[in-house]
Each structure stands twice: as C-alpha cells, then as structure tokens.
Scaffold this motif. Sequence first.
Motif, PDB file in Angstrom:
ATOM      1  N   VAL A 167       0.885  -1.309  -0.136  1.00 24.87           N
ATOM      2  CA  VAL A 167      -0.148   0.044  -0.040  1.00 24.87           C
ATOM      3  C   VAL A 167       0.862   1.216   0.065  1.00 24.87           C
ATOM      4  CG1 VAL A 167      -2.101  -1.027   1.121  1.00 24.87           C
ATOM      5  CG2 VAL A 167      -0.416  -0.209   2.431  1.00 24.87           C
ATOM      6  N   SER A 168       0.329   2.279  -0.165  1.00 22.00           N
ATOM      7  CA  SER A 168       0.981   3.451  -0.309  1.00 22.00           C
ATOM      8  C   SER A 168       1.717   4.166   1.107  1.00 22.00           C
ATOM      9  CB  SER A 168       0.127   4.734  -0.973  1.00 22.00           C
ATOM     10  OG  SER A 168      -0.604   5.349   0.294  1.00 22.00           O
ATOM     11  N   PRO A 169       2.669   4.738   1.099  1.00 28.96           N
ATOM     12  CA  PRO A 169       3.380   5.304   2.306  1.00 28.96           C
ATOM     13  C   PRO A 169       2.427   5.987   3.307  1.00 28.96           C
ATOM     14  CG  PRO A 169       4.207   6.485   0.432  1.00 28.96           C
ATOM     15  CD  PRO A 169       3.363   5.443  -0.104  1.00 28.96           C
ATOM     16  N   TYR A 170       1.145   6.482   2.945  1.00 33.17           N
ATOM     17  CA  TYR A 170       0.268   7.165   3.666  1.00 33.17           C
ATOM     18  C   TYR A 170      -0.758   6.368   4.303  1.00 33.17           C
ATOM     19  CZ  TYR A 170       3.049  10.585   0.777  1.00 33.17           C
ATOM     20  OH  TYR A 170       3.862  11.091   0.167  1.00 33.17           O
ATOM     21  N   GLN A 171      -0.828   5.131   3.890  1.00 30.15           N
ATOM     22  CA  GLN A 171      -1.841   4.201   4.350  1.00 30.15           C
ATOM     23  C   GLN A 171      -1.523   3.414   5.539  1.00 30.15           C
ATOM     24  OE1 GLN A 171      -2.465   2.607   0.466  1.00 30.15           O
ATOM     25  NE2 GLN A 171      -4.784   3.386   0.438  1.00 30.15           N
ATOM     26  N   PHE A 172      -2.228   3.396   6.534  1.00 28.93           N
ATOM     27  CA  PHE A 172      -1.728   2.881   7.899  1.00 28.93           C
ATOM     28  C   PHE A 172      -2.843   1.909   8.103  1.00 28.93           C
ATOM     29  CE2 PHE A 172       0.264   6.809   7.474  1.00 28.93           C
ATOM     30  CZ  PHE A 172       1.566   6.477   7.730  1.00 28.93           C
ATOM     31  N   TYR A 173      -2.470   0.970   8.754  1.00 34.80           N
ATOM     32  CA  TYR A 173      -3.599  -0.264   9.290  1.00 34.80           C
ATOM     33  C   TYR A 173      -3.122  -0.912  10.466  1.00 34.80           C
ATOM     34  CZ  TYR A 173      -5.345  -0.132   4.609  1.00 34.80           C
ATOM     35  OH  TYR A 173      -5.623   0.471   3.195  1.00 34.80           O
ATOM     36  N   THR A 174      -4.079  -1.280  11.444  1.00 36.11           N
ATOM     37  CA  THR A 174      -3.704  -1.799  12.680  1.00 36.11           C
ATOM     38  C   THR A 174      -4.143  -3.268  12.658  1.00 36.11           C
ATOM     39  OG1 THR A 174      -5.978  -1.048  13.376  1.00 36.11           O
ATOM     40  CG2 THR A 174      -4.140   0.266  14.080  1.00 36.11           C
ATOM     41  N   VAL A 175      -3.264  -3.855  13.373  1.00 30.53           N
ATOM     42  CA  VAL A 175      -3.508  -5.618  13.432  1.00 30.53           C
ATOM     43  C   VAL A 175      -4.967  -5.713  14.012  1.00 30.53           C
ATOM     44  CG1 VAL A 175      -2.657  -7.638  14.774  1.00 30.53           C
ATOM     45  CG2 VAL A 175      -1.256  -5.882  13.844  1.00 30.53           C
ATOM     46  N   GLY A 176      -5.393  -6.732  13.338  1.00 26.17           N
ATOM     47  CA  GLY A 176      -6.769  -7.016  13.546  1.00 26.17           C
ATOM     48  C   GLY A 176      -7.888  -6.456  12.867  1.00 26.17           C
ATOM     49  N   GLU A 177      -7.571  -5.382  12.197  1.00 27.96           N
ATOM     50  CA  GLU A 177      -8.397  -4.712  11.330  1.00 27.96           C
ATOM     51  C   GLU A 177      -9.097  -5.393   9.942  1.00 27.96           C
ATOM     52  OE1 GLU A 177      -6.727  -0.805  10.353  1.00 27.96           O
ATOM     53  OE2 GLU A 177      -8.431  -0.183   9.144  1.00 27.96           O
ATOM     54  N   LYS A 178     -10.378  -5.326   9.753  1.00 32.96           N
ATOM     55  CA  LYS A 178     -10.852  -5.901   8.584  1.00 32.96           C
ATOM     56  C   LYS A 178     -10.778  -5.094   7.474  1.00 32.96           C
ATOM     57  CE  LYS A 178     -14.837  -8.792   8.077  1.00 32.96           C
ATOM     58  NZ  LYS A 178     -16.063  -9.172   8.596  1.00 32.96           N
ATOM     59  N   VAL A 179     -10.171  -5.412   6.246  1.00 32.76           N
ATOM     60  CA  VAL A 179      -9.949  -4.661   5.038  1.00 32.76           C
ATOM     61  C   VAL A 179     -10.483  -5.220   3.832  1.00 32.76           C
ATOM     62  CG1 VAL A 179      -8.206  -3.161   3.760  1.00 32.76           C
ATOM     63  CG2 VAL A 179      -7.945  -3.614   6.361  1.00 32.76           C
ATOM     64  N   ASN A 180     -10.983  -4.510   3.000  1.00 34.97           N
ATOM     65  CA  ASN A 180     -11.292  -5.151   1.668  1.00 34.97           C
ATOM     66  C   ASN A 180     -10.385  -4.786   0.721  1.00 34.97           C
ATOM     67  OD1 ASN A 180     -14.133  -5.986   2.293  1.00 34.97           O
ATOM     68  ND2 ASN A 180     -14.920  -3.936   2.363  1.00 34.97           N
ATOM     69  N   PHE A 181      -9.730  -5.733   0.079  1.00 35.41           N
ATOM     70  CA  PHE A 181      -8.845  -5.603  -0.977  1.00 35.41           C
ATOM     71  C   PHE A 181      -9.413  -5.885  -2.397  1.00 35.41           C
ATOM     72  CE2 PHE A 181      -6.310  -7.097   2.835  1.00 35.41           C
ATOM     73  CZ  PHE A 181      -5.542  -6.134   2.835  1.00 35.41           C
ATOM     74  N   TYR A 182      -8.693  -5.125  -3.344  1.00 33.37           N
ATOM     75  CA  TYR A 182      -9.346  -5.498  -4.630  1.00 33.37           C
ATOM     76  C   TYR A 182      -8.505  -5.736  -5.405  1.00 33.37           C
ATOM     77  CZ  TYR A 182     -13.328  -2.941  -2.436  1.00 33.37           C
ATOM     78  OH  TYR A 182     -14.361  -2.783  -1.598  1.00 33.37           O
ATOM     79  N   VAL A 183      -8.683  -7.038  -6.337  1.00 30.87           N
ATOM     80  CA  VAL A 183      -7.628  -7.376  -7.175  1.00 30.87           C
ATOM     81  C   VAL A 183      -8.258  -7.212  -8.729  1.00 30.87           C
ATOM     82  CG1 VAL A 183      -6.602  -9.650  -7.959  1.00 30.87           C
ATOM     83  CG2 VAL A 183      -7.192  -9.294  -5.486  1.00 30.87           C
TER      84      VAL A 183
END
Length: 378
Positions: free
Chosen positions: A336-352
């Motif tokens: 992900v870009s350097p400006y995107q941050f996530y925390t452990v346990g967070e639910k995220v949608n990814f698009y392929v």
Amino acid sequence: MASVTLKNVCKTYISKKNEEVKAVRDLNLEVRDGEFMCLLGPSGCGKSSSMRMIVGLEETTSGDIFIGNRKVNELSPRDRNVAMSFETYALYTHLTVRENILFPLRAKKIPEIEQMNRLEQVVNMLEIGDLLDRGPSQLSGGQQQRISLARALIREPEVFLLDEPLSHLDVTLRTSTRAQIKHLHDELKTTFIYVTHDQLEAISLADRIAVMNFAVLQQVGTREELLDYPINKFVADFIGEPAINFFECTLIEDNGTSTLKSNKGTLEFKVPQKWNSRLVAHGSKHYTLGIRPHDIHVEKSPDTTAITGVVDVFEFLGEENHVTAQIDGDVLTVVVSPYQFYTVGEKVNFYVPNGRVHIFDTETGECVSTAYKLEDKE
Ligand code: ADP
Ligand code: MG
C-alpha cells in the motif's frame, strides 16, 4: 564490442565419486552487442559454469559458443578477448595496486605508452588514483573489488563478465559499487554479462535477465516481461519483491463460467472469460492463482474481485507499506502507499484487478494465463 551466443551448451562434471553432475543443460542464449545481461538464479544452478565456459576456463561438454561471429570453443582464454571479474578478487598480494592493474598488459607486452594511457583511463573511471601505490592488504573490500574491476577493464575486452562481484561487500558499499558498475556500462557500452542470485541486483542493473534453475534456462526477458509474463511458477516467485502471493485452488466449472476456489480457505476467484476456454482446454483441475502484492488495491474499482482480510502484520517501510492479511486460512501480502496505515486485527477489503492475476498449473508449474497473454500480444 560483440554479441555472445550460446547454442545447445551443456556442462557435465564428473564428481570425485565418479558420478555425473549436470551443471548446465542445453543452454541457448543470445546476449546482444552492448547489452547488460544478468544471469540470475539460486546457488548451484549453473551460472558460474556458464561464465567459465564463455571465458574459456572450462570446456563445454557439448554445444557451441560464439563471440560475435567467431566460434570460440577451441580458443584459449587469452584469444577470446573476454575479461572476467570474480567473486573473490584474486589480487596478487606481493604487487602494488598499480602493478596489479597493469599485469594483464605487461603479460601481453603492450607498449609502455599505451599501458599508461589505459591506466589513466581506468583510474579516472573508477576513481582509484589515490590507491595506486598501496598493496592489496591495505585496501577495504570495496576498494579491492574496484581494483579487480580495473584489472579486467584495462584489457579493453569485447565482453565483460562479472560473477557475483558484490557478494562480499557490505550493504552500503554494495549499493554504491552497483551504481558504479551501471555507470561503467553506460560509459563503455561493452557487452556485460553479470551473474547474481539477488533479483534486486538483476532488476536494478540489467537490460534483460536470464533466469536459471537446476541447470536449465527458464526465461529471458526484461524486468517487466518477467514480472508480467512469467513462464512458470519458479520465475513468478523468484522475481518480485515482496514475493507473489500463491493460492492453491481447484477449478469449478459451471455452465460456461469457471471459478478458482482456494483449497485452504474461502477465497474464490472468477476466471476472466478470456481465459476460461483456455483453462478448460488445458484440462487440469488444480491451479495455483498468483497475485502480485503491488497489483492489489484498497480502493474499489471496476473489473476487480473483492477479498476481505484481517490485518495480521503491518510494516511501515517509508517508500511503501506492506500489509499481511489473513483470508480465512490463506495469507495475502499487499503493498500500500506510504500514507496508508492499518492496525493489526483490522478488517480490510482488498481489490484484485481480474486481468492482472497469473494462473499456473499446480502440477507442472506452467503459467497457463501468461501463455494466453503472450499469444495475445503477437
Ligand atoms: P552457481 O554459480 O549457479 O552457483 P555452479 O556453476 O558453480 O553454480 O555449479 C553448478 C553445479 O555444478 C553445482 O551443483 C556444483 O556443485 C557443480 N560443480 C561446479 N563445479 C564443479 C566441479 N569442478 N566439479 C564437480 N561439480 C562441479
Ligand atoms: Mg557461482
């Protein structure tokens, strides 16, 4: 300058136990005049053996080697006009740096004036003027490497071979020496063949990369060709950082559409229509889906497949960030870009993006979708 052509080149050693070691099998490779070619592959795959055959330190078991239009199989190393710089610098410890560099010219009895002209040229190119009166033991690893390069370059070879020249240097020196080698090639425009097991080195230096594994050439191409059109799972896995994600899947056919279903988890990927008939014709039920971490997005866009994951690891790396997510039994790495941050346990949608995946026959490793794309390209 000259091209280098290997035709059906094989190398078989006889080990001490009298067993055959097939180090190079049927190698066909054309390195273009002035090209920077990297020979890339894991340790023991036959890279050094190939180089030693080109330079003439090792005979071919079968096959032919051409430098330009000259067949060189029968020529001694000194008549091939090929210079090689080794992993170990092999400088003569009882000679000064100047004497080390001039050694190949003195051995050939090149006139003194010519020697001095060429010395000045390589000294300027490699910025080693202040080292000339030292002995090899008074040099750092990086300096020794530069002297070894200078000694090879002063011969003004038509072809320049480098076998893992950076492997003994620490990280900072490796980066600066790598840049210097690239600069040398830009300046000299001589044909370079550069051996490495490090894909990042190959990617940053080469015009084209030849990937070897188990004595066999797998694929030759530019960085983009190898990333986007890998011929098999090995190439797809060996090139790319972070490594490609693989999902072992089973093909489920239903009324003219097909879906790849993960064997481990809940991931499902609908096969794009253009690959459908190809997969059906291929006939296998077991495929490995390959998705590059750089190809996955976190913003929704058309013609993508959504995958929901739970963040397991988040790595802040500065220029880009890496997310490792659990997809119900499977693991997915995403850049992900350097400006995107996530925390452990967070639910995220990814698009392929549907067209950017790679589909491999699980058993043979052959890339089925890439083969389709290559035909498509023509
Ligand atoms: P790489 O440079 O890719 O690490 P090499 O060309 O050095 O690979 O070696 C290829 C294979 O040939 C390896 O299995 C190695 O052990 C074997 N090999 C290399 N040189 C010899 C030799 N002189 N005698 C017997 N086997 C050798
Ligand atoms: Mg080697």
